[in-house]
Design an enzyme around this catalytic site. Sequence first.
Site, PDB file in Angstrom:
ATOM      1  N   THR A 183       1.126  -1.277  -0.307  1.00  0.00           N
ATOM      2  CA  THR A 183       0.114  -0.325  -0.098  1.00  0.00           C
ATOM      3  C   THR A 183       1.040   1.333   0.108  1.00  0.00           C
ATOM      4  O   THR A 183       1.962   1.569   0.521  1.00  0.00           O
ATOM      5  CB  THR A 183      -1.007  -0.084   1.533  1.00  0.00           C
ATOM      6  N   GLU A 328      -5.523  -3.342  -1.671  1.00  0.00           N
ATOM      7  CA  GLU A 328      -6.513  -4.458  -0.694  1.00  0.00           C
ATOM      8  C   GLU A 328      -7.490  -4.954  -1.082  1.00  0.00           C
ATOM      9  O   GLU A 328      -7.768  -5.942  -1.648  1.00  0.00           O
ATOM     10  CB  GLU A 328      -7.078  -4.122   0.375  1.00  0.00           C
ATOM     11  N   LYS A 437     -13.257  17.889  11.688  1.00  0.00           N
ATOM     12  CA  LYS A 437     -14.471  17.837  12.663  1.00  0.00           C
ATOM     13  C   LYS A 437     -14.383  18.669  13.491  1.00  0.00           C
ATOM     14  O   LYS A 437     -13.131  19.482  14.729  1.00  0.00           O
ATOM     15  CB  LYS A 437     -13.409  16.747  13.939  1.00  0.00           C
ATOM     16  N   TRP A 442     -18.764  16.546  10.798  1.00  0.00           N
ATOM     17  CA  TRP A 442     -17.751  16.522  10.086  1.00  0.00           C
ATOM     18  C   TRP A 442     -18.431  17.152   8.796  1.00  0.00           C
ATOM     19  O   TRP A 442     -19.061  17.563   8.045  1.00  0.00           O
ATOM     20  CB  TRP A 442     -18.051  14.975  10.228  1.00  0.00           C
TER      21      TRP A 442
END
Length: 541
Positions: A183, A328, A437, A442
Amino acid sequence: MQGQMMDYQLTITPLLERAQRLFPKKEIVTKAGPSLERYTYAQMVERVERLANALEKLGVRRGDRVATFAWNNSRHLEIYFAVPCMGAVLHPINLRLPGDQIAYIANHAEDKVIFVDPTLLPAIEKLAPHLKKVEHYVVMSDTVPDGTTLSPVHAYEDLLKGVNADHAWPSLSENDAAAMCYTSGTTGNPKGVVYSHRAIYLHSLGLSMTDSFGLSERDIFMPVVPMFHVLAWGTPFATVMLGTNLVFPGPHLQARDLAELIQAEKVTLTAGVPTLWMGILNLLENERYDLSSLRGMIVGGAAAPQSMIEAFEKKYGLNVMHAWGMTEMSPLGTVSRLKSYQMDLPEAEKFAIRAKQGTSVPGVEIRAIEESGREIPWDGKAFGELQVRGPWIISSYYNDERSADSFQDGWFRTGDVVTIDPEGFIQIVDRAKDVIKSGGEWISSQDLENAIMAHPKVLEAAVIAVAHPKWQERPLACVVPKPDFKDSLTKDEILEHLKSRFAKMYMPDDIVFIDAVPKTSVGKFDKKVLRVQFKDFKLPD
Ligand code: AMP
């Protein structure tokens, strides 16, 4: 009662053999400096067989890892098939990573052989003393350049000359490892992902479905996404399976090089990250190219701004195919393709849908989980972390104790915060770590970025959280003006442009102008770097 089907193992070898039988005349082109190298599938497969023989002679056995450190080119494609079909494991290394991470990856994977493009030799020479398991280096050229410090080192073409042209492929199990990638963009060391033959086989069918990208023998496909980034999104396997003509750009990834290549080779389908297409869009504003051969540009790896999708289509008649996936996941997850009954919606609504990340392709199941642990409703409003499962999604990371955190009841936790609308289209609101935040709310940094990048004077924008005494975090927009507006674009113009789209609490508290948004090793915005740079930034009161 059980089904009475053959026990047929889904491996890569029959995909290569199909290409050999059916498509010997099809072509593979690589841009090498000012010239184009061209050969047929028949020649490619013959060289794949020679390469497998050569690797066997070097001592490569089933399960051994064979790494590449290379751009997108035809030799790289040969390695893509020779290694898995002989039962070894292909490991393309991201050549843009810092040296210590490359060394970590090569040691963690225990790479036995490394293939390296001649132009990239200096990087590997520097690292070689740290690469503990490597037994052979192969330079992907006719000869070994004088003075290289690598040892033992071979020239690719010498290896091929020294062996026979046919190879008896072993019979493999579909669950054998075929390839691995690490990754990118994580904090800490990259994590290893091992793909099985079965996953690659099924994923190749996935890429060919009409309702994903409909990859076909009739396409001329140019993978711009690097072969070290999730195996060029799995496209080399699917294209060879189908006998699709391939065009490799080599290291020539500037917008002008790519536009010239599309025009010259009449490319029909291509794939890469949004920053690349933003560059091409900017080029098209100033220079003329005939890109009418393109039926689609697959854009993924980061959000494709709606303004970009619209500009390509309205100004140049070019079709952006927006998709979402992960290392993934091999990587195909969702594709944003209008359903039949959405085709009659007003144009603006259709573009808004296409800017979402899309619906899951057959083979991928999705759900999103909110903080309380409950699944979110598909109402297009509730936020949750996206989880996925399916036959080409990993069940664990390779030898990594961080694995456990990423799985929940057989689902893989993506770390992407999403909404899912009643039609099943996911919209990535943010990476969990990028979301701002503010008080109890959010704020999606991606929404703001997309809106700012829709301003005609803006080239790129990245929005990050900055500490705030009252609200914990507030958004700061880092904006790159287009070159012609470098001195004239003002903060007020941008704020004015955002005002009608966002309620006050979602507006950036401030805007800074920067020369370029830092990019990760695979060309995505690297907001980690900006967060460090603006760590002590004082927002206006
Ligand atoms: P990688 O493993 O490097 O391909 O990165 C996967 C991550 O890239 C995902 O988890 C998303 O955060 C991001 N990503 C990929 N495609 C998109 C997209 N179309 N829109 C927004 N983010 C994306």
